[in-house]
Design a protein around this motif. Structure first.
Motif, PDB file in Angstrom:
ATOM      1  N   GLY A   9     -42.778 -40.168 -14.168  1.00 55.95           N
ATOM      2  CA  GLY A   9     -43.616 -39.996 -13.328  1.00 55.95           C
ATOM      3  C   GLY A   9     -44.551 -41.022 -13.202  1.00 55.95           C
ATOM      4  O   GLY A   9     -44.417 -42.234 -12.832  1.00 55.95           O
ATOM      5  N   LEU A  10     -45.635 -40.592 -13.036  1.00 59.93           N
ATOM      6  CA  LEU A  10     -47.420 -41.340 -12.258  1.00 59.93           C
ATOM      7  C   LEU A  10     -48.045 -41.623 -13.702  1.00 59.93           C
ATOM      8  O   LEU A  10     -48.312 -40.937 -14.160  1.00 59.93           O
ATOM      9  CB  LEU A  10     -47.463 -40.916 -11.081  1.00 59.93           C
ATOM     10  N   VAL A  11     -48.356 -42.911 -13.788  1.00 58.84           N
ATOM     11  CA  VAL A  11     -48.752 -43.152 -14.937  1.00 58.84           C
ATOM     12  C   VAL A  11     -50.058 -45.052 -14.180  1.00 58.84           C
ATOM     13  O   VAL A  11     -49.903 -45.422 -13.658  1.00 58.84           O
ATOM     14  CB  VAL A  11     -48.075 -43.329 -16.133  1.00 58.84           C
ATOM     15  N   GLN A  12     -51.269 -44.276 -15.668  1.00 61.15           N
ATOM     16  CA  GLN A  12     -51.480 -46.160 -15.533  1.00 61.15           C
ATOM     17  C   GLN A  12     -51.357 -47.058 -16.069  1.00 61.15           C
ATOM     18  O   GLN A  12     -50.358 -46.766 -17.077  1.00 61.15           O
ATOM     19  CB  GLN A  12     -53.039 -45.291 -15.325  1.00 61.15           C
ATOM     20  N   PRO A  13     -51.743 -48.500 -15.662  1.00 61.36           N
ATOM     21  CA  PRO A  13     -51.190 -49.859 -15.886  1.00 61.36           C
ATOM     22  C   PRO A  13     -51.782 -49.109 -17.569  1.00 61.36           C
ATOM     23  O   PRO A  13     -53.155 -49.188 -17.948  1.00 61.36           O
ATOM     24  CB  PRO A  13     -52.181 -50.536 -15.212  1.00 61.36           C
ATOM     25  N   GLY A  14     -51.020 -49.742 -18.024  1.00 61.96           N
ATOM     26  CA  GLY A  14     -51.487 -49.770 -19.408  1.00 61.96           C
ATOM     27  C   GLY A  14     -51.214 -48.603 -20.261  1.00 61.96           C
ATOM     28  O   GLY A  14     -51.045 -48.580 -21.309  1.00 61.96           O
ATOM     29  N   GLY A  15     -50.315 -47.431 -19.575  1.00 62.45           N
ATOM     30  CA  GLY A  15     -50.222 -46.213 -20.406  1.00 62.45           C
ATOM     31  C   GLY A  15     -48.923 -46.205 -20.888  1.00 62.45           C
ATOM     32  O   GLY A  15     -48.045 -47.799 -20.607  1.00 62.45           O
ATOM     33  N   SER A  16     -48.343 -45.185 -20.870  1.00 67.42           N
ATOM     34  CA  SER A  16     -47.053 -44.831 -21.759  1.00 67.42           C
ATOM     35  C   SER A  16     -46.208 -43.779 -20.810  1.00 67.42           C
ATOM     36  O   SER A  16     -46.607 -43.225 -20.301  1.00 67.42           O
ATOM     37  CB  SER A  16     -47.497 -44.640 -22.803  1.00 67.42           C
ATOM     38  N   LEU A  17     -45.081 -43.690 -21.172  1.00 65.69           N
ATOM     39  CA  LEU A  17     -43.900 -42.907 -20.839  1.00 65.69           C
ATOM     40  C   LEU A  17     -42.382 -43.087 -21.507  1.00 65.69           C
ATOM     41  O   LEU A  17     -42.360 -44.030 -22.353  1.00 65.69           O
ATOM     42  CB  LEU A  17     -43.417 -42.916 -19.526  1.00 65.69           C
ATOM     43  N   ARG A  18     -42.630 -42.169 -22.270  1.00 67.00           N
ATOM     44  CA  ARG A  18     -40.981 -41.897 -22.526  1.00 67.00           C
ATOM     45  C   ARG A  18     -40.182 -40.875 -22.179  1.00 67.00           C
ATOM     46  O   ARG A  18     -40.037 -40.069 -21.222  1.00 67.00           O
ATOM     47  CB  ARG A  18     -40.821 -41.223 -23.945  1.00 67.00           C
ATOM     48  N   LEU A  19     -39.082 -41.998 -21.797  1.00 67.89           N
ATOM     49  CA  LEU A  19     -37.458 -41.725 -20.915  1.00 67.89           C
ATOM     50  C   LEU A  19     -37.053 -40.558 -21.304  1.00 67.89           C
ATOM     51  O   LEU A  19     -36.627 -41.997 -22.804  1.00 67.89           O
ATOM     52  CB  LEU A  19     -36.945 -42.948 -20.011  1.00 67.89           C
ATOM     53  N   SER A  20     -35.501 -40.354 -21.708  1.00 69.96           N
ATOM     54  CA  SER A  20     -34.677 -39.549 -21.791  1.00 69.96           C
ATOM     55  C   SER A  20     -33.689 -39.766 -21.379  1.00 69.96           C
ATOM     56  O   SER A  20     -33.158 -39.283 -20.107  1.00 69.96           O
ATOM     57  CB  SER A  20     -35.180 -37.847 -22.677  1.00 69.96           C
TER      58      SER A  20
END
Length: 114
Positions: A9-20
């Motif tokens: 997805g789209l996230v701001q710098p410093g943000g987090s994501l979890r891929l599966s």
């Protein structure tokens, strides 16, 4: 063999994501699982590996920020990404290595932008 990646997805710098990466069609416990990424105009590169026994290896640029893991009960591999940077923007692919054979899932887009 099927590998289904999700979580981009789209996230701001410093943000987090979890891929599966949901796996099916093979014995998950014997596979080494990898996450690769490919940025526009660049070659695909290995980001992280988790072996069948749980050993992990990371690309230098993501050490300390990304964590690869696997859940045998769910036949799923994960990539937890924290402190994301614009240079992490890419299509991320999961990959399974089973007895020296490589299998690929479709990619999931990660965009880091303000």
């Amino acid at each position: 063999v099927q590998l289904q990646a999700s979580g981009g997805g789209l996230v701001q710098p410093g943000g987090s994501l979890r891929l599966s990466c949901a796996a099916s069609g093979f014995i998950f416990s014997i596979a080494h699982m990898n996450w690769y990424r490919q940025a526009p105009g660049k070659q695909r590169e290995l980001v992280a590996t988790i072996t069948s026994v749980g050993n992990t290896v990371y690309q230098d640029s993501v050490k300390g920020r990304f964590t690869i893991s696997r859940d045998g009960a769910k036949n799923t591999a994960y990539l937890e990404m924290n402190s994301l940077k614009p240079e992490d923007t890419a299509v991320y692919y999961c990959n399974a290595v089973i007895v020296a054979l490589y299998y690929w899932g479709q990619g999931t887009q990660v965009t880091v932008s303000s």
